[in-house]
Design a protein around this motif. Structure first.
Motif, PDB file in Angstrom:
ATOM      1  N   ILE A 187       0.839  -1.207   0.000  1.00  0.00           N
ATOM      2  CA  ILE A 187       0.000   0.000   0.000  1.00  0.00           C
ATOM      3  C   ILE A 187       0.870   1.252   0.000  1.00  0.00           C
ATOM      4  O   ILE A 187       0.591   2.220  -0.717  1.00  0.00           O
ATOM      5  CB  ILE A 187      -0.973   0.000   1.203  1.00  0.00           C
ATOM      6  N   ALA A 188       1.934   1.283   0.789  1.00  0.00           N
ATOM      7  CA  ALA A 188       2.845   2.437   0.808  1.00  0.00           C
ATOM      8  C   ALA A 188       3.508   2.622  -0.558  1.00  0.00           C
ATOM      9  O   ALA A 188       3.683   3.750  -1.020  1.00  0.00           O
ATOM     10  CB  ALA A 188       3.902   2.264   1.895  1.00  0.00           C
ATOM     11  N   GLY A 189       3.848   1.514  -1.209  1.00  0.00           N
ATOM     12  CA  GLY A 189       4.447   1.604  -2.547  1.00  0.00           C
ATOM     13  C   GLY A 189       3.470   2.145  -3.577  1.00  0.00           C
ATOM     14  O   GLY A 189       3.820   3.002  -4.400  1.00  0.00           O
ATOM     15  N   VAL A 190       2.235   1.684  -3.541  1.00  0.00           N
ATOM     16  CA  VAL A 190       1.211   2.163  -4.479  1.00  0.00           C
ATOM     17  C   VAL A 190       0.907   3.639  -4.228  1.00  0.00           C
ATOM     18  O   VAL A 190       0.673   4.409  -5.166  1.00  0.00           O
ATOM     19  CB  VAL A 190      -0.075   1.304  -4.355  1.00  0.00           C
ATOM     20  N   SER A 191       0.949   4.066  -2.981  1.00  0.00           N
ATOM     21  CA  SER A 191       0.627   5.461  -2.660  1.00  0.00           C
ATOM     22  C   SER A 191       1.626   6.433  -3.270  1.00  0.00           C
ATOM     23  O   SER A 191       1.322   7.608  -3.455  1.00  0.00           O
ATOM     24  CB  SER A 191       0.559   5.668  -1.147  1.00  0.00           C
ATOM     25  N   ARG A 192       2.814   5.973  -3.592  1.00  0.00           N
ATOM     26  CA  ARG A 192       3.826   6.845  -4.203  1.00  0.00           C
ATOM     27  C   ARG A 192       3.382   7.359  -5.569  1.00  0.00           C
ATOM     28  O   ARG A 192       3.885   8.362  -6.048  1.00  0.00           O
ATOM     29  CB  ARG A 192       5.165   6.125  -4.345  1.00  0.00           C
ATOM     30  N   GLY A 245       1.643  10.169  -1.734  1.00  0.00           N
ATOM     31  CA  GLY A 245       1.157   9.485  -0.548  1.00  0.00           C
ATOM     32  C   GLY A 245       1.168  10.349   0.694  1.00  0.00           C
ATOM     33  O   GLY A 245       0.835   9.883   1.774  1.00  0.00           O
ATOM     34  N   LYS A 246       1.583  11.589   0.567  1.00  0.00           N
ATOM     35  CA  LYS A 246       1.639  12.484   1.726  1.00  0.00           C
ATOM     36  C   LYS A 246       0.518  13.509   1.703  1.00  0.00           C
ATOM     37  O   LYS A 246       0.523  14.447   2.484  1.00  0.00           O
ATOM     38  CB  LYS A 246       2.995  13.191   1.755  1.00  0.00           C
ATOM     39  N   GLY A 247      -0.421  13.350   0.798  1.00  0.00           N
ATOM     40  CA  GLY A 247      -1.521  14.303   0.687  1.00  0.00           C
ATOM     41  C   GLY A 247      -1.242  15.313  -0.407  1.00  0.00           C
ATOM     42  O   GLY A 247      -0.097  15.626  -0.711  1.00  0.00           O
ATOM     43  N   GLU A 248      -2.305  15.797  -1.014  1.00  0.00           N
ATOM     44  CA  GLU A 248      -2.183  16.778  -2.096  1.00  0.00           C
ATOM     45  C   GLU A 248      -2.202  18.181  -1.497  1.00  0.00           C
ATOM     46  O   GLU A 248      -3.231  18.663  -1.045  1.00  0.00           O
ATOM     47  CB  GLU A 248      -3.337  16.600  -3.082  1.00  0.00           C
ATOM     48  N   THR A 249      -1.040  18.815  -1.466  1.00  0.00           N
ATOM     49  CA  THR A 249      -0.947  20.149  -0.894  1.00  0.00           C
ATOM     50  C   THR A 249      -1.253  21.206  -1.949  1.00  0.00           C
ATOM     51  O   THR A 249      -1.032  21.002  -3.129  1.00  0.00           O
ATOM     52  CB  THR A 249       0.457  20.420  -0.319  1.00  0.00           C
ATOM     53  N   VAL A 250      -1.773  22.336  -1.483  1.00  0.00           N
ATOM     54  CA  VAL A 250      -2.010  23.487  -2.344  1.00  0.00           C
ATOM     55  C   VAL A 250      -0.957  24.522  -1.967  1.00  0.00           C
ATOM     56  O   VAL A 250      -0.864  24.928  -0.811  1.00  0.00           O
ATOM     57  CB  VAL A 250      -3.438  24.048  -2.171  1.00  0.00           C
ATOM     58  N   VAL A 251      -0.147  24.906  -2.963  1.00  0.00           N
ATOM     59  CA  VAL A 251       0.976  25.803  -2.720  1.00  0.00           C
ATOM     60  C   VAL A 251       0.739  27.117  -3.452  1.00  0.00           C
ATOM     61  O   VAL A 251       0.368  27.132  -4.624  1.00  0.00           O
ATOM     62  CB  VAL A 251       2.293  25.150  -3.211  1.00  0.00           C
ATOM     63  N   VAL A 252       0.953  28.232  -2.741  1.00  0.00           N
ATOM     64  CA  VAL A 252       0.853  29.564  -3.328  1.00  0.00           C
ATOM     65  C   VAL A 252       2.141  30.306  -2.996  1.00  0.00           C
ATOM     66  O   VAL A 252       2.502  30.426  -1.817  1.00  0.00           O
ATOM     67  CB  VAL A 252      -0.367  30.342  -2.776  1.00  0.00           C
ATOM     68  N   ASN A 253       2.825  30.775  -4.030  1.00  0.00           N
ATOM     69  CA  ASN A 253       4.094  31.499  -3.850  1.00  0.00           C
ATOM     70  C   ASN A 253       5.093  30.701  -3.014  1.00  0.00           C
ATOM     71  O   ASN A 253       5.758  31.249  -2.136  1.00  0.00           O
ATOM     72  CB  ASN A 253       3.858  32.874  -3.230  1.00  0.00           C
ATOM     73  N   GLY A 254       5.180  29.406  -3.255  1.00  0.00           N
ATOM     74  CA  GLY A 254       6.132  28.557  -2.550  1.00  0.00           C
ATOM     75  C   GLY A 254       5.742  28.192  -1.132  1.00  0.00           C
ATOM     76  O   GLY A 254       6.504  27.543  -0.430  1.00  0.00           O
ATOM     77  N   LYS A 255       4.563  28.589  -0.688  1.00  0.00           N
ATOM     78  CA  LYS A 255       4.113  28.309   0.670  1.00  0.00           C
ATOM     79  C   LYS A 255       2.872  27.411   0.635  1.00  0.00           C
ATOM     80  O   LYS A 255       1.930  27.678  -0.100  1.00  0.00           O
ATOM     81  CB  LYS A 255       3.780  29.620   1.385  1.00  0.00           C
ATOM     82  N   VAL A 256       2.869  26.353   1.454  1.00  0.00           N
ATOM     83  CA  VAL A 256       1.719  25.461   1.540  1.00  0.00           C
ATOM     84  C   VAL A 256       0.606  26.201   2.278  1.00  0.00           C
ATOM     85  O   VAL A 256       0.784  26.661   3.402  1.00  0.00           O
ATOM     86  CB  VAL A 256       2.074  24.158   2.275  1.00  0.00           C
ATOM     87  N   VAL A 257      -0.569  26.329   1.609  1.00  0.00           N
ATOM     88  CA  VAL A 257      -1.706  27.024   2.224  1.00  0.00           C
ATOM     89  C   VAL A 257      -2.783  26.058   2.704  1.00  0.00           C
ATOM     90  O   VAL A 257      -3.746  26.476   3.343  1.00  0.00           O
ATOM     91  CB  VAL A 257      -2.325  28.068   1.259  1.00  0.00           C
ATOM     92  N   GLY A 258      -2.629  24.782   2.397  1.00  0.00           N
ATOM     93  CA  GLY A 258      -3.606  23.802   2.857  1.00  0.00           C
ATOM     94  C   GLY A 258      -3.509  22.504   2.082  1.00  0.00           C
ATOM     95  O   GLY A 258      -2.683  22.354   1.191  1.00  0.00           O
ATOM     96  N   TYR A 259      -4.363  21.582   2.456  1.00  0.00           N
ATOM     97  CA  TYR A 259      -4.440  20.280   1.805  1.00  0.00           C
ATOM     98  C   TYR A 259      -5.740  20.205   1.024  1.00  0.00           C
ATOM     99  O   TYR A 259      -6.807  20.499   1.555  1.00  0.00           O
ATOM    100  CB  TYR A 259      -4.366  19.158   2.833  1.00  0.00           C
ATOM    101  N   ALA A 260      -5.652  19.776  -0.224  1.00  0.00           N
ATOM    102  CA  ALA A 260      -6.806  19.777  -1.118  1.00  0.00           C
ATOM    103  C   ALA A 260      -7.884  18.782  -0.691  1.00  0.00           C
ATOM    104  O   ALA A 260      -9.044  18.951  -1.038  1.00  0.00           O
ATOM    105  CB  ALA A 260      -6.362  19.480  -2.542  1.00  0.00           C
ATOM    106  N   LEU A 261      -7.524  17.758   0.055  1.00  0.00           N
ATOM    107  CA  LEU A 261      -8.497  16.726   0.400  1.00  0.00           C
ATOM    108  C   LEU A 261      -9.025  16.836   1.825  1.00  0.00           C
ATOM    109  O   LEU A 261      -9.685  15.934   2.327  1.00  0.00           O
ATOM    110  CB  LEU A 261      -7.881  15.340   0.175  1.00  0.00           C
ATOM    111  N   VAL A 262      -8.720  17.956   2.490  1.00  0.00           N
ATOM    112  CA  VAL A 262      -9.196  18.188   3.851  1.00  0.00           C
ATOM    113  C   VAL A 262      -9.923  19.524   3.880  1.00  0.00           C
ATOM    114  O   VAL A 262      -9.401  20.530   3.409  1.00  0.00           O
ATOM    115  CB  VAL A 262      -8.028  18.198   4.866  1.00  0.00           C
TER     116      VAL A 262
END
Length: 187
Positions: free
Chosen positions: A27-32, A38-55
């Motif tokens: 499962i960890a291999g497939v998540s890559r 596998g660490k979550g889809e982050t939303v980045v603005v100007n190089g800064k993480v502003v949140g997670y798209a799935l939360v």
């Protein structure tokens, strides 16, 4: 009985290795291969993480599209619903308070036109998406506050609407965080 103990112990050890070591590694291999590795889809603005798209994130400022209410105050560590039934007086009071708040911030909208998802929490309490209708009902408020043309905002919602999975499964949806980031990017 002795004939059963040996095979039971061997079966237990084999299942322990399969379910505790091999399966998690697969499962960890497939998540890559998933978005975000596998660490979550982050939303980045100007190089800064502003949140997670799935939360789900809390947006209550009139300048932004409001999120779906959360039963856990958007705490991803404590994902849960309210566990209150539709006839529970506390639940009904909370929904009525959300309706009243929505109507104050969105004058001109009729109570019957408010999509249920804007006044009821999701089962997880962390739903990041709204229906296109729930996003578009907020356009007039945002247009007035930001001084942006309503047609442009409706187009922004349309541009951020994702269709059903492979065109068949589930409803169309709009990710509120991504939509609000795009809203801030409008000139």
């Amino acid at each position: 009985m002795k004939n059963h103990i040996g095979p039971a112990i061997r079966l237990t050890l084999v299942l322990l290795v399969i379910l505790s070591v091999i399966y998690p590694l697969v499962i960890a291999g497939v998540s890559r291969f998933a978005p975000g590795g596998g660490k979550g889809e982050t939303v980045v603005v100007n190089g800064k993480v502003v949140g997670y798209a799935l939360v789900g994130q809390k947006f209550t400022n009139d300048r932004y599209f409001n999120s779906r209410p959360s039963a856990v105050e958007y705490n991803a560590a404590g994902s849960a619903g309210s566990n209150k039934g539709p006839s529970n007086p506390d639940y009904l009071k909370a929904v009525q308070a959300r309706i009243d708040t929505f109507l104050v911030h969105n004058p001109g909208i009729q109570k019957a036109a408010i999509p249920a998802e804007l006044v009821t929490a999701s089962g997880s309490g962390l739903d990041p998406d709204l229906s296109p209708e729930a996003a578009k009902i907020q356009v007039a408020r945002i247009a007035k506050v930001r001084g942006i043309n309503t047609e442009r905002l409706n187009q922004l919602v349309d541009d951020h609407t994702e269709g059903p999975f492979i065109g068949l499964f589930g409803p169309s949806k709009v990710n509120v965080l991504k939509l609000n980031v795009a809203l801030d990017g409008l000139k």
